[in-house]
Design an enzyme around this catalytic site. Structure first.
Site, PDB file in Angstrom:
ATOM      1  N   GLY A  92       0.812  -1.214   0.000  1.00 29.75           N
ATOM      2  CA  GLY A  92       0.000   0.000   0.000  1.00 29.75           C
ATOM      3  C   GLY A  92       0.847   1.267   0.000  1.00 29.75           C
ATOM      4  O   GLY A  92       0.529   2.242  -0.681  1.00 29.75           O
ATOM      5  N   THR A  93       1.923   1.253   0.752  1.00 27.89           N
ATOM      6  CA  THR A  93       2.768   2.454   0.836  1.00 27.89           C
ATOM      7  C   THR A  93       3.317   2.815  -0.538  1.00 27.89           C
ATOM      8  O   THR A  93       3.244   3.971  -0.971  1.00 27.89           O
ATOM      9  CB  THR A  93       3.938   2.203   1.822  1.00 27.89           C
ATOM     10  OG1 THR A  93       3.370   1.900   3.096  1.00 27.89           O
ATOM     11  CG2 THR A  93       4.847   3.401   1.939  1.00 27.89           C
ATOM     12  N   ASN A 120      -8.226   3.783   8.510  1.00 26.97           N
ATOM     13  CA  ASN A 120      -7.642   2.627   9.194  1.00 26.97           C
ATOM     14  C   ASN A 120      -7.778   2.696  10.711  1.00 26.97           C
ATOM     15  O   ASN A 120      -7.710   1.682  11.383  1.00 26.97           O
ATOM     16  CB  ASN A 120      -6.164   2.467   8.809  1.00 26.97           C
ATOM     17  CG  ASN A 120      -5.406   3.761   8.857  1.00 26.97           C
ATOM     18  OD1 ASN A 120      -5.776   4.736   8.205  1.00 26.97           O
ATOM     19  ND2 ASN A 120      -4.341   3.791   9.621  1.00 26.97           N
ATOM     20  N   GLN A 130      -7.551  -0.275   3.480  1.00 24.05           N
ATOM     21  CA  GLN A 130      -8.313  -0.913   4.571  1.00 24.05           C
ATOM     22  C   GLN A 130      -9.649  -1.465   4.100  1.00 24.05           C
ATOM     23  O   GLN A 130     -10.214  -2.345   4.740  1.00 24.05           O
ATOM     24  CB  GLN A 130      -8.576   0.072   5.714  1.00 24.05           C
ATOM     25  CG  GLN A 130      -7.430   0.274   6.654  1.00 24.05           C
ATOM     26  CD  GLN A 130      -6.973  -0.991   7.379  1.00 24.05           C
ATOM     27  OE1 GLN A 130      -7.721  -1.942   7.579  1.00 24.05           O
ATOM     28  NE2 GLN A 130      -5.715  -1.007   7.764  1.00 24.05           N
ATOM     29  N   SER A 145      -3.507  -3.212  -0.736  1.00 16.62           N
ATOM     30  CA  SER A 145      -2.404  -3.976  -0.150  1.00 16.62           C
ATOM     31  C   SER A 145      -2.901  -5.365   0.237  1.00 16.62           C
ATOM     32  O   SER A 145      -3.998  -5.497   0.790  1.00 16.62           O
ATOM     33  CB  SER A 145      -1.907  -3.233   1.093  1.00 16.62           C
ATOM     34  OG  SER A 145      -0.868  -3.952   1.692  1.00 16.62           O
ATOM     35  N   HIS A 172      -1.659  -7.638   2.483  1.00 16.54           N
ATOM     36  CA  HIS A 172      -1.547  -8.175   3.851  1.00 16.54           C
ATOM     37  C   HIS A 172      -2.665  -7.716   4.782  1.00 16.54           C
ATOM     38  O   HIS A 172      -2.778  -8.212   5.901  1.00 16.54           O
ATOM     39  CB  HIS A 172      -0.167  -7.877   4.454  1.00 16.54           C
ATOM     40  CG  HIS A 172       0.056  -6.466   4.917  1.00 16.54           C
ATOM     41  ND1 HIS A 172      -0.042  -6.103   6.237  1.00 16.54           N
ATOM     42  CD2 HIS A 172       0.386  -5.346   4.253  1.00 16.54           C
ATOM     43  CE1 HIS A 172       0.237  -4.810   6.357  1.00 16.54           C
ATOM     44  NE2 HIS A 172       0.495  -4.332   5.158  1.00 16.54           N
ATOM     45  N   THR A 193      11.832  -7.112 -10.984  1.00 17.21           N
ATOM     46  CA  THR A 193      11.317  -8.453 -11.271  1.00 17.21           C
ATOM     47  C   THR A 193      10.103  -8.750 -10.401  1.00 17.21           C
ATOM     48  O   THR A 193      10.144  -8.535  -9.183  1.00 17.21           O
ATOM     49  CB  THR A 193      12.435  -9.492 -11.011  1.00 17.21           C
ATOM     50  OG1 THR A 193      13.541  -9.150 -11.852  1.00 17.21           O
ATOM     51  CG2 THR A 193      11.971 -10.906 -11.316  1.00 17.21           C
ATOM     52  N   CYS A 203       3.918   4.610  17.672  1.00 15.40           N
ATOM     53  CA  CYS A 203       4.741   4.487  18.862  1.00 15.40           C
ATOM     54  C   CYS A 203       6.163   4.872  18.486  1.00 15.40           C
ATOM     55  O   CYS A 203       6.861   4.117  17.838  1.00 15.40           O
ATOM     56  CB  CYS A 203       4.681   3.055  19.366  1.00 15.40           C
ATOM     57  SG  CYS A 203       5.228   2.890  21.048  1.00 15.40           S
TER      58      CYS A 203
HETATM   59  C1  LIG Z   1      -5.060   3.171   4.911  1.00 13.94           C
HETATM   60  C2  LIG Z   1      -3.689   2.598   4.724  1.00 13.94           C
HETATM   61  N1  LIG Z   1      -2.936   3.002   3.695  1.00 13.94           N
HETATM   62  C3  LIG Z   1      -1.704   2.509   3.468  1.00 13.94           C
HETATM   63  C4  LIG Z   1      -1.156   1.553   4.297  1.00 13.94           C
HETATM   64  C5  LIG Z   1       0.213   1.020   4.012  1.00 13.94           C
HETATM   65  O1  LIG Z   1       0.132  -0.254   3.427  1.00 13.94           O
HETATM   66  P1  LIG Z   1       1.388  -1.274   3.469  1.00 13.94           P
HETATM   67  O2  LIG Z   1       1.549  -1.703   4.880  1.00 13.94           O
HETATM   68  O3  LIG Z   1       0.992  -2.384   2.545  1.00 13.94           O
HETATM   69  O4  LIG Z   1       2.569  -0.528   2.938  1.00 13.94           O
HETATM   70  C6  LIG Z   1      -1.899   1.110   5.396  1.00 13.94           C
HETATM   71  C7  LIG Z   1      -1.310   0.139   6.361  1.00 13.94           C
HETATM   72  O5  LIG Z   1      -1.338   0.348   7.560  1.00 13.94           O
HETATM   73  C8  LIG Z   1      -3.203   1.631   5.610  1.00 13.94           C
HETATM   74  O6  LIG Z   1      -3.954   1.233   6.644  1.00 13.94           O
END
Ligand SMILES: Cc1ncc(COP(=O)(O)O)c(C=O)c1O
Length: 381
Positions: A72-73, A152, A180, A200, A202, A238, A326
């Protein structure tokens, strides 16, 4: 067997057996480089294409519109930096909200340092941005509007389709971070009228380190990671074929289980709230209670302090989260709760996020709620 009750699925979620099977099978058998032209490479390419089709279909997109990322990032960074750098000559104004994930906020802050002008829209006490506020903030030179689908920390769902409609006749690219929401909510990129959408794996029982950015055909986007020609030159590197195949398996299982999970998690919410009400605790729910992600329950408990609360929950075998970063041992107040309630509000100090997911039973949730109630009775002052 784990000895704890895991109520932190919004932080990350476990892979289920189907996902693990898909991944291990691929790790053993599908190891060719998908860019190689020999048989092993072609096998990987074929499996990758099939998986990409599953991902695309899940949001009503075409497979060429899916850019695989490391999560996601990276999807958020690619969307924001890629749009800003591709469109800088058309304007330098960006609109976002104060409650985005740091993957969005810190990227916008970087762009500010580079001369872009970013409007951070406020939200109401339920954590929702208004369509009118987006409309008022829009300028002719706005090139990007980036607003998350579901928050989130508190779960509040944003009016994405309405904002999409508002932007229909505006030049701005519309991005939503659906990290989310994906898996539990159903959506279609055409109906939402978004140009870019981040996901994302995970967060929905897929592996960590894989995600995608939906990229509507024709939307200007500069590449963020440079190198080979993978992902139609939009994201070099890759491809992680086992992770993508496992991601596709997670997407398939999410679509089969979605309605059951939604009902179950709403039921879990009610169990927790009933235990707290019957236990006569003083508490309230943060965020909207109707238009909200089913797996997120953020609660403010009067008289509690989040640090000791989390430590005591952990000692009682309950994994939950404060939704706050944290940093160096001290808990920073959540920027989401600050945006909702203001600096100094009691919610910044006493709120806990519980989030539900696969593997949890009604009994787990009831037990966790009862233990939480005992801790609150002991510690609240
Ligand atoms: C709303 C939101 N965006 C982006 C992310 C980041 O995703 P990733 O952990 O796959 O980089 C998160 C993860 O906490 C999220 O909750």
């Amino acid at each position: 067997m784990n000895s704890y009750i895991y109520l932190d699925h919004a932080a990350t979620s476990p892979m289920n057996d189907k996902v693990i099977d898909a991944m291990t099978l691929a790790m053993r058998a599908v190891y060719g480089n998908a860019s190689s032209i020999h048989g092993a490479g072609r096998e990987s390419r074929k499996q990758l294409d099939d998986a990409r089709e599953v991902l695309a279909q899940s949001i009503g997109a075409k497979s060429g519109e899916i850019i695989l990322t490391s999560g996601g990032t990276e999807a958020d960074n690619t969307a924001i930096l890629g749009t800003a750098y591709a469109r800088a000559t058309e304007g330098k104004h960006i609109i976002t909200t104060q409650i985005e994930h740091h993957a969005v906020l810190h990227t916008c802050e970087k762009l500010e340092r580079e001369g872009f002008d970013v409007t951070y829209l406020p939200v109401d006490t339920e954590g929702r941005v208004s369509v009118e506020a987006v409309q008022r903030a829009l300028r002719e030179e706005t090139i990007l509007v980036t607003i998350m689908y579901g928050n989130n920390e508190v779960g509040t769902i944003q009016p994405i389709a309405e904002i999409g409609e508002l932007l229909r006749n505006h030049q701005a690219t519309f991005h939503t971070d659906a990290v989310q929401a994906y898996g539990l909510e159903t959506f279609d990129v055409t109906e939402l009228q978004v140009d870019l959408l981040s996901v994302s794996a995970h967060k929905m029982n897929g592996p960590k380190g894989i995600g995608f950015l939906y990229h509507k055909t024709g939307t200007p986007l500069a590449s963020y990671i440079l190198g080979g020609s993978q992902e139609k030159k939009r994201r070099a590197g890759t491809e992680n074929v086992p992770a993508v195949l496992a991601f596709a398996a997670a997407v398939q299982s999410a679509s089969e289980l979605r309605s059951d999970k939604r009902a179950l998690y709403n039921h879990f919410k009610q169990i927790m709230l009933d235990v707290f009400t019957q236990g006569k605790l003083s508490f309230h729910v943060n965020g909207d209670t109707k238009d909200v992600l089913p797996h997120v329950l953020n609660i403010s408990f009067t008289g509690m302090e989040v640090e000791s609360f989390l430590v005591n929950l952990d000692m009682a075998g309950i994994c939950a989260s404060s939704g706050s970063a944290c940093t160096a041992g001290s808990i920073e107040p959540s920027h989401v709760l600050v945006a909702m309630f203001g600096q100094g509000a009691e919610e910044l100090r006493n709120s806990i996020r519980f989030s539900f997911g696969e593997g949890l039973t009604e009994d787990d949730v009831r037990q966790a709620a009862e233990k939480t109630a005992t801790i609150v009775r002991r510690l609240a002052n």
